[in-house]
Design an enzyme around this catalytic site. Structure first.
Site, PDB file in Angstrom:
ATOM      1  N   CYS A  65      -0.008  -3.817  -1.170  1.00  0.00           N
ATOM      2  CA  CYS A  65       1.222  -3.579  -0.397  1.00  0.00           C
ATOM      3  C   CYS A  65       2.514  -3.949  -1.123  1.00  0.00           C
ATOM      4  O   CYS A  65       3.365  -3.094  -1.335  1.00  0.00           O
ATOM      5  CB  CYS A  65       1.156  -4.343   0.916  1.00  0.00           C
ATOM      6  SG  CYS A  65      -0.029  -3.619   2.030  1.00  0.00           S
ATOM      7  N   THR A 109       2.012   3.033   5.776  1.00  0.00           N
ATOM      8  CA  THR A 109       3.378   2.642   5.393  1.00  0.00           C
ATOM      9  C   THR A 109       4.054   3.840   4.730  1.00  0.00           C
ATOM     10  O   THR A 109       3.582   4.341   3.717  1.00  0.00           O
ATOM     11  CB  THR A 109       3.321   1.460   4.414  1.00  0.00           C
ATOM     12  OG1 THR A 109       2.641   0.404   5.077  1.00  0.00           O
ATOM     13  CG2 THR A 109       4.709   0.995   4.022  1.00  0.00           C
ATOM     14  N   ALA A 148       4.788 -21.104  -5.202  1.00  0.00           N
ATOM     15  CA  ALA A 148       5.019 -20.589  -6.549  1.00  0.00           C
ATOM     16  C   ALA A 148       3.672 -20.286  -7.203  1.00  0.00           C
ATOM     17  O   ALA A 148       2.648 -20.858  -6.846  1.00  0.00           O
ATOM     18  CB  ALA A 148       5.772 -21.630  -7.363  1.00  0.00           C
ATOM     19  N   GLU A 173       2.019  -1.347  10.620  1.00  0.00           N
ATOM     20  CA  GLU A 173       1.092  -2.481  10.733  1.00  0.00           C
ATOM     21  C   GLU A 173       1.589  -3.606   9.839  1.00  0.00           C
ATOM     22  O   GLU A 173       2.215  -3.371   8.818  1.00  0.00           O
ATOM     23  CB  GLU A 173      -0.335  -2.044  10.375  1.00  0.00           C
ATOM     24  CG  GLU A 173      -0.521  -1.482   8.958  1.00  0.00           C
ATOM     25  CD  GLU A 173      -0.546  -2.532   7.891  1.00  0.00           C
ATOM     26  OE1 GLU A 173      -0.915  -3.678   8.219  1.00  0.00           O
ATOM     27  OE2 GLU A 173      -0.190  -2.230   6.742  1.00  0.00           O
ATOM     28  N   PHE A 174       1.285  -4.825  10.242  1.00  0.00           N
ATOM     29  CA  PHE A 174       1.694  -5.991   9.433  1.00  0.00           C
ATOM     30  C   PHE A 174       0.469  -6.846   9.117  1.00  0.00           C
ATOM     31  O   PHE A 174       0.529  -8.069   9.123  1.00  0.00           O
ATOM     32  CB  PHE A 174       2.757  -6.801  10.183  1.00  0.00           C
ATOM     33  CG  PHE A 174       3.985  -5.995  10.541  1.00  0.00           C
ATOM     34  CD1 PHE A 174       4.959  -5.736   9.587  1.00  0.00           C
ATOM     35  CD2 PHE A 174       4.149  -5.464  11.813  1.00  0.00           C
ATOM     36  CE1 PHE A 174       6.081  -4.970   9.898  1.00  0.00           C
ATOM     37  CE2 PHE A 174       5.259  -4.695  12.139  1.00  0.00           C
ATOM     38  CZ  PHE A 174       6.227  -4.448  11.183  1.00  0.00           C
ATOM     39  N   LYS A 201       9.219  -1.876   8.326  1.00  0.00           N
ATOM     40  CA  LYS A 201       8.030  -2.155   7.509  1.00  0.00           C
ATOM     41  C   LYS A 201       8.412  -2.380   6.038  1.00  0.00           C
ATOM     42  O   LYS A 201       8.027  -3.377   5.422  1.00  0.00           O
ATOM     43  CB  LYS A 201       7.051  -0.977   7.638  1.00  0.00           C
ATOM     44  CG  LYS A 201       5.882  -1.027   6.713  1.00  0.00           C
ATOM     45  CD  LYS A 201       4.930  -2.156   7.033  1.00  0.00           C
ATOM     46  CE  LYS A 201       3.965  -2.353   5.898  1.00  0.00           C
ATOM     47  NZ  LYS A 201       2.815  -3.122   6.218  1.00  0.00           N
ATOM     48  N   ARG A 239      -6.933  -4.922  -6.177  1.00  0.00           N
ATOM     49  CA  ARG A 239      -5.860  -3.967  -6.487  1.00  0.00           C
ATOM     50  C   ARG A 239      -4.571  -4.709  -6.839  1.00  0.00           C
ATOM     51  O   ARG A 239      -4.167  -5.612  -6.126  1.00  0.00           O
ATOM     52  CB  ARG A 239      -5.618  -3.027  -5.296  1.00  0.00           C
ATOM     53  CG  ARG A 239      -6.718  -1.994  -5.149  1.00  0.00           C
ATOM     54  CD  ARG A 239      -6.528  -1.153  -3.922  1.00  0.00           C
ATOM     55  NE  ARG A 239      -6.744  -1.911  -2.708  1.00  0.00           N
ATOM     56  CZ  ARG A 239      -6.513  -1.439  -1.482  1.00  0.00           C
ATOM     57  NH1 ARG A 239      -6.029  -0.233  -1.334  1.00  0.00           N
ATOM     58  NH2 ARG A 239      -6.745  -2.189  -0.419  1.00  0.00           N
ATOM     59  N   GLU A 282      -4.559  -8.910   4.410  1.00  0.00           N
ATOM     60  CA  GLU A 282      -5.984  -8.861   4.095  1.00  0.00           C
ATOM     61  C   GLU A 282      -6.572 -10.253   4.272  1.00  0.00           C
ATOM     62  O   GLU A 282      -5.946 -11.246   3.917  1.00  0.00           O
ATOM     63  CB  GLU A 282      -6.198  -8.356   2.674  1.00  0.00           C
ATOM     64  CG  GLU A 282      -5.859  -6.886   2.580  1.00  0.00           C
ATOM     65  CD  GLU A 282      -6.200  -6.290   1.244  1.00  0.00           C
ATOM     66  OE1 GLU A 282      -7.014  -6.856   0.502  1.00  0.00           O
ATOM     67  OE2 GLU A 282      -5.630  -5.229   0.938  1.00  0.00           O
ATOM     68  N   LYS A 294       3.672  -1.915  -4.283  1.00  0.00           N
ATOM     69  CA  LYS A 294       3.894  -0.517  -3.910  1.00  0.00           C
ATOM     70  C   LYS A 294       5.092  -0.380  -2.970  1.00  0.00           C
ATOM     71  O   LYS A 294       5.927   0.508  -3.142  1.00  0.00           O
ATOM     72  CB  LYS A 294       2.614  -0.032  -3.216  1.00  0.00           C
ATOM     73  CG  LYS A 294       2.635   1.388  -2.792  1.00  0.00           C
ATOM     74  CD  LYS A 294       1.328   1.763  -2.137  1.00  0.00           C
ATOM     75  CE  LYS A 294       1.624   1.937  -0.706  1.00  0.00           C
ATOM     76  NZ  LYS A 294       0.810   2.418   0.236  1.00  0.00           N
TER      77      LYS A 294
END
Ligand code: UDX
Length: 466
Positions: A279, A120, A271, A150-151, A223, A346, A154, A282
């Site tokens: 992702c 990205t 919610a 890429e989409f 993206k 992360r 995880e 960032k």
């Protein structure tokens, strides 16, 4: 097709393995020799559905691993760059890894190649790579730079790759566009899914993906804008949830009402204590930084982040409210990963909440079905780790649910009640229904829903009022 993928992180490893699954010959490169040794020994190193199976299927035949960019790219027609693009202090993307890959590629350009940016990156990076690769007069027609974001999510990265909603390819020449179409042909025409050996198609997957061809700049922007929009949806619903709390409405009912409008849709309206992961935080920051760089004000992006941070503060306030004082209290935490289905911690909202509770001198005992090892690397022995949810709850002053793992929803609540010192549950992910919690005799605090005090909520014969 001969393909090399540079970078063996989440994106690189999944892309390399899935490209091999589509029938291509792939070499995946990483400068980390320990990682390459582990991959060569057949260990995926990440917790991702179907990845181990596909790695075993193709390793040593169509898929190999190397530490040498030169060696791996010499015969490749297409080179995917999937190296890390971490955030710099101001939120902008640190492109130094991409730059060093571009410099290394300079030595291996022995014929026409397509360089694909998969990491990205901010808009204009494809031009930037183009210039890095053609520093002193190398003819531009020796290579093309393509943006192919890429989409992948995880946890479902493999099926996201093999059964995508859309494939976005930003190419500036027909030659490169043709090669990209060839790479993805088995997905574009659906022939991959017909193979007896194909990874099964998820129920919700599209019949065929949309294949979207754009300019490289548009692809790069797609993206960042996609991730920022999904983060916006989450922050929007979290702000609505806070207002629900203020006026006594129920966010689940509100979500059902607004999500059933097909223009809005029900996805990404859960919610909770906010989004995390490698992702969204960032990419929202990077999108903000690149808009600023071009003199464009986009304060909505700041607001998405602000609301996300506020969700955690509000949750801590809730914990304080439920326990009166929290200093020295023993809190059982269920969930450490940034979301369910992954071992990734992360930017995990769960870890951030724990850090805050530790500052307030709480004792934490935590359990996560997959992320214990990774959390331990981050939190060390500042918290205790339980072998299961029940051991975590044993003797705790309250139970906190911080990740939306589906297995938490099937916990034996009567047993949890017996184990807890006080019958208090604070659910930061709305995993449980209020009714089942009240039936179990637990005081339940969740997000955007009225709190049920057990004593007030049970009618005769066990019927529950709202
Ligand atoms: C995301 C994008 O979905 C994917 O397309 C992109 O390529 C990478 O970033 P990922 O980071 O794996 O994928 O996680 P995702 O499933 O999108 O969830 C991100 C965060 O949002 C998690 O912390 C999750 O708990 C939170 N979330 C998600 C909510 O709080 N509410 C929701 O309704 C959905």
């Amino acid at each position: 097709m001969q393909i090399s993928v540079i970078g063996s992180g989440y994106v690189g490893l999944v892309a390399a393995t899935c490209l091999a699954e589509l029938g291509h010959d792939v070499v995946c490169v990483d400068s980390d020799s320990a990682k390459i040794a582990a991959l060569n020994a057949g260990q995926t190193l990440i917790h991702e559905d179907c990845l181990q199976e596909l790695l075993s299927r193709h390793r040593g035949t169509r898929l190999s691993f190397s530490t040498s960019i030169q060696e791996a790219t010499r015969d490749a027609v297409v080179i995917f760059i999937a190296v890390g693009t971490p955030s710099a202090d101001d939120g902008s993307v640190d492109l130094s890894c991409v730059e060093s890959v571009a410099q290394s590629l300079n030595g291996s350009m022995n014929g026409y190649k397509v360089i694909v940016e998969k990491s990205t990156v901010p808009v204009y990076t494809s031009e930037w790579i183009q210039n890095a690769l053609a520093p002193e007069g190398r003819a531009h027609n020796e290579f093309d730079v393509v943006s192919n974001p890429e989409f992948l999510r995880e946890g479902t990265a493999v099926t996201d790759f093999l059964y995508p909603d859309r494939i976005v390819v930003g190419a500036s020449t027909e030659r490169a566009a043709n090669i990209m179409r060839e790479i993805y042909a088995p997905l574009i025409d659906g022939s991959y899914g017909q193979l007896p050996s194909a990874v099964p198609k998820p129920e919700k997957a599209r019949l065929l993906p949309m294949y979207i061809e754009t300019s490289p700049r548009s692809a790069e922007l797609i993206k960042h804008a996609s991730n920022a929009f999904l983060a916006l949806k989450i922050s929007f619903i979290n702000a609505v949830a806070s207002f629900c709390e203020a006026v006594g409405a129920n966010i689940e009912e509100v979500c059902k009402g607004i999500g059933s409008d097909s223009r809005i849709g029900p996805e990404f309206l859960r919610a909770g204590i906010g989004y995390g992961g490698s992702c969204f935080p960032k990419d929202v920051a990077a999108f903000r930084a690149v808009t600023r760089e071009f003199g464009f004000e986009f304060p909505l992006l700041d607001e998405i982040k602000r609301i996300n941070e506020e969700q955690r503060i509000r949750f801590i306030r809730k914990v304080r409210g439920a326990l009166r004082t929290i200093k020295g209290k023993r809190l059982a935490v269920l969930g450490l990963a940034f979301k369910d289905g992954t071992d990734d911690v992360r930017e995990s909202p769960a870890i951030k909440v724990i850090e805050q509770l530790l500052q307030e001198k709480c004792q934490i005992i935590a359990f996560d079905p997959a992320a214990m090892d990774r959390a331990r690397q981050m939190l060390g022995n500042r918290i205790r780790y339980a072998p299961d949810a029940y051991s975590a709850a044993d003797g705790a002053d309250a139970l906190l649910i911080l990740t939306e793992w589906k297995e938490f929803a099937s916990l034996d609540l009567a047993r949890i009640k017996r184990l807890l010192r006080s019958p208090i549950v604070l659910d930061g992910r709305n995993v449980f229904s209020q009714t089942e919690m009240a039936e179990a005799g637990l005081n339940y605090h969740s997000i955007g829903r009225p709190t049920l005090e057990v004593s007030q909520s049970l009618l005769k014969k066990g019927h529950i009022v709202r």
